[in-house]
Design a protein around this motif. Sequence first.
Motif, PDB file in Angstrom:
ATOM      1  N   TYR A  58      35.813  44.243 -24.785  1.00  0.00           N
ATOM      2  CA  TYR A  58      36.541  44.450 -23.526  1.00  0.00           C
ATOM      3  C   TYR A  58      35.529  44.772 -22.414  1.00  0.00           C
ATOM      4  O   TYR A  58      35.183  45.919 -22.169  1.00  0.00           O
ATOM      5  CB  TYR A  58      37.593  45.564 -23.685  1.00  0.00           C
ATOM      6  CG  TYR A  58      38.562  45.603 -22.516  1.00  0.00           C
ATOM      7  CD1 TYR A  58      39.585  44.668 -22.400  1.00  0.00           C
ATOM      8  CD2 TYR A  58      38.424  46.550 -21.513  1.00  0.00           C
ATOM      9  CE1 TYR A  58      40.451  44.681 -21.308  1.00  0.00           C
ATOM     10  CE2 TYR A  58      39.290  46.579 -20.421  1.00  0.00           C
ATOM     11  CZ  TYR A  58      40.294  45.637 -20.337  1.00  0.00           C
ATOM     12  OH  TYR A  58      41.147  45.646 -19.248  1.00  0.00           O
ATOM     13  N   TYR A 214      40.984  40.318 -25.368  1.00  0.00           N
ATOM     14  CA  TYR A 214      42.390  40.690 -25.566  1.00  0.00           C
ATOM     15  C   TYR A 214      42.833  40.533 -27.023  1.00  0.00           C
ATOM     16  O   TYR A 214      44.026  40.567 -27.327  1.00  0.00           O
ATOM     17  CB  TYR A 214      43.282  39.877 -24.608  1.00  0.00           C
ATOM     18  CG  TYR A 214      43.046  40.323 -23.173  1.00  0.00           C
ATOM     19  CD1 TYR A 214      43.816  41.319 -22.602  1.00  0.00           C
ATOM     20  CD2 TYR A 214      41.979  39.796 -22.434  1.00  0.00           C
ATOM     21  CE1 TYR A 214      43.567  41.766 -21.315  1.00  0.00           C
ATOM     22  CE2 TYR A 214      41.719  40.238 -21.149  1.00  0.00           C
ATOM     23  CZ  TYR A 214      42.516  41.228 -20.592  1.00  0.00           C
ATOM     24  OH  TYR A 214      42.257  41.680 -19.325  1.00  0.00           O
ATOM     25  N   THR A 221      43.636  46.257 -29.616  1.00  0.00           N
ATOM     26  CA  THR A 221      44.573  45.622 -28.672  1.00  0.00           C
ATOM     27  C   THR A 221      45.863  45.230 -29.392  1.00  0.00           C
ATOM     28  O   THR A 221      46.958  45.350 -28.836  1.00  0.00           O
ATOM     29  CB  THR A 221      43.927  44.404 -27.985  1.00  0.00           C
ATOM     30  OG1 THR A 221      42.660  44.816 -27.456  1.00  0.00           O
ATOM     31  CG2 THR A 221      44.791  43.870 -26.857  1.00  0.00           C
ATOM     32  N   ASN A 225      49.570  46.542 -28.348  1.00  0.00           N
ATOM     33  CA  ASN A 225      50.722  45.675 -28.111  1.00  0.00           C
ATOM     34  C   ASN A 225      51.879  46.043 -29.052  1.00  0.00           C
ATOM     35  O   ASN A 225      53.017  46.232 -28.624  1.00  0.00           O
ATOM     36  CB  ASN A 225      50.276  44.209 -28.305  1.00  0.00           C
ATOM     37  CG  ASN A 225      51.216  43.208 -27.651  1.00  0.00           C
ATOM     38  OD1 ASN A 225      52.143  43.585 -26.942  1.00  0.00           O
ATOM     39  ND2 ASN A 225      50.988  41.937 -27.903  1.00  0.00           N
ATOM     40  N   ALA A 249      47.177  36.727 -28.319  1.00  0.00           N
ATOM     41  CA  ALA A 249      46.637  36.623 -26.954  1.00  0.00           C
ATOM     42  C   ALA A 249      46.489  35.141 -26.662  1.00  0.00           C
ATOM     43  O   ALA A 249      45.989  34.388 -27.508  1.00  0.00           O
ATOM     44  CB  ALA A 249      45.287  37.327 -26.874  1.00  0.00           C
ATOM     45  N   MET A 260      49.758  38.384 -23.300  1.00  0.00           N
ATOM     46  CA  MET A 260      49.932  39.041 -24.596  1.00  0.00           C
ATOM     47  C   MET A 260      51.369  38.811 -25.035  1.00  0.00           C
ATOM     48  O   MET A 260      52.305  38.970 -24.239  1.00  0.00           O
ATOM     49  CB  MET A 260      49.684  40.542 -24.503  1.00  0.00           C
ATOM     50  CG  MET A 260      48.250  40.934 -24.275  1.00  0.00           C
ATOM     51  SD  MET A 260      47.848  42.604 -24.897  1.00  0.00           S
ATOM     52  CE  MET A 260      49.220  43.618 -24.380  1.00  0.00           C
ATOM     53  N   SER A 292      47.681  39.131 -17.593  1.00  0.00           N
ATOM     54  CA  SER A 292      46.510  39.678 -16.910  1.00  0.00           C
ATOM     55  C   SER A 292      45.849  38.521 -16.160  1.00  0.00           C
ATOM     56  O   SER A 292      45.160  37.701 -16.757  1.00  0.00           O
ATOM     57  CB  SER A 292      45.576  40.305 -17.957  1.00  0.00           C
ATOM     58  OG  SER A 292      44.579  41.068 -17.336  1.00  0.00           O
TER      59      SER A 292
END
Length: 329
Positions: A58, A214, A221, A225, A249, A260, A292
Amino acid sequence: TDLRIIESNSLAPLDSREALIGEVLRGLRKRPRSLVPWMLYDCEGSRLFECITTLPEYYPTRTERGILARHAEAIVTATGADYSRPLRLLELGAGTAAKTGILLSAAIRLCGQVVYFPVDVSSDALEAACDSIGCMCPGVRLEPMVANYVTHPPRLERFNGTTLAMYIGSSIGNFPPAEARTILRNLRSQLRAGDALLLGTDLVKDEATLLRAYDDEAGVTAAFNLNLLHRLNRELGANFDTGCFRHRARWNGRASRIEMHLESTCDQSVEIPDAGLSLRFAALETIHTESSYKFTQETLDSLLEDAGFTVDRTWTDPRQWYALTLAGV
Ligand code: AVI
């Protein structure tokens, strides 16, 4: 420090139960199914997001911090602020202000009198922000405000100096373009000639790098989620079997965004009693939980110009992965 509180109902509502039920009804009865990103940030979700920001894959958080560390004084100087007057730093979605201290320290070095006005929906985050800024930059005056800056843009009181509004962390990228424009327009309407905005945005780059950021190796991640389903189980008595959903993702190149999703691994039924819902999921059907958006210099400039700002200057990292843009009113 006293917290000023403004009632909110959309970004991450202060009364989240009613809003949670409303969003579940709106988003899970239609196809394709979707939920809104603020639902990811309950206590556990916020903790997991903090972990995400330190993951090797990230890159946005550390890249933005690097740009700030390198160019903080140049950014403050480029606002053209008159240092014989105080400088006010308004921060939207301040969170824990982990990176803001870098800019505030530069502001203090250049201009003796600095007021920090962080706005966030989470009073816990604001308290943490004020504690850390209080330690890191003891000369700064703190004026925190709990508010939803989407539905209730902060009203700025008259101020005898320059205001630099900061909206960093790439948070603008979690809103669809029309909403992003509205947030920036509302913000602009509170600023005056001579004031400025510093906007942090993630840039388009190769798909593999974006997807890795992601969908990390350690699965943080994915846990972030899937926590959304745990949240619906905890707060609305739902019976999601989280072993029967998986994190996905996807890069949507047409819309220039990472999406996501939570994908059902089989045909299954789910009950959400507190929302009065019974749902059937087909195998491979997904719930879209977050977008995003990733920008280019052109899409970034037009977002800012459509909102009435004039772009002054953009700072980026050597790989051009992330941008900090200074715009005038
Ligand atoms: C908060 N926001 C800018 C993050 C992003 O990168 O869009 C949220 C996030 N979602 C998954 N990882 C990080």
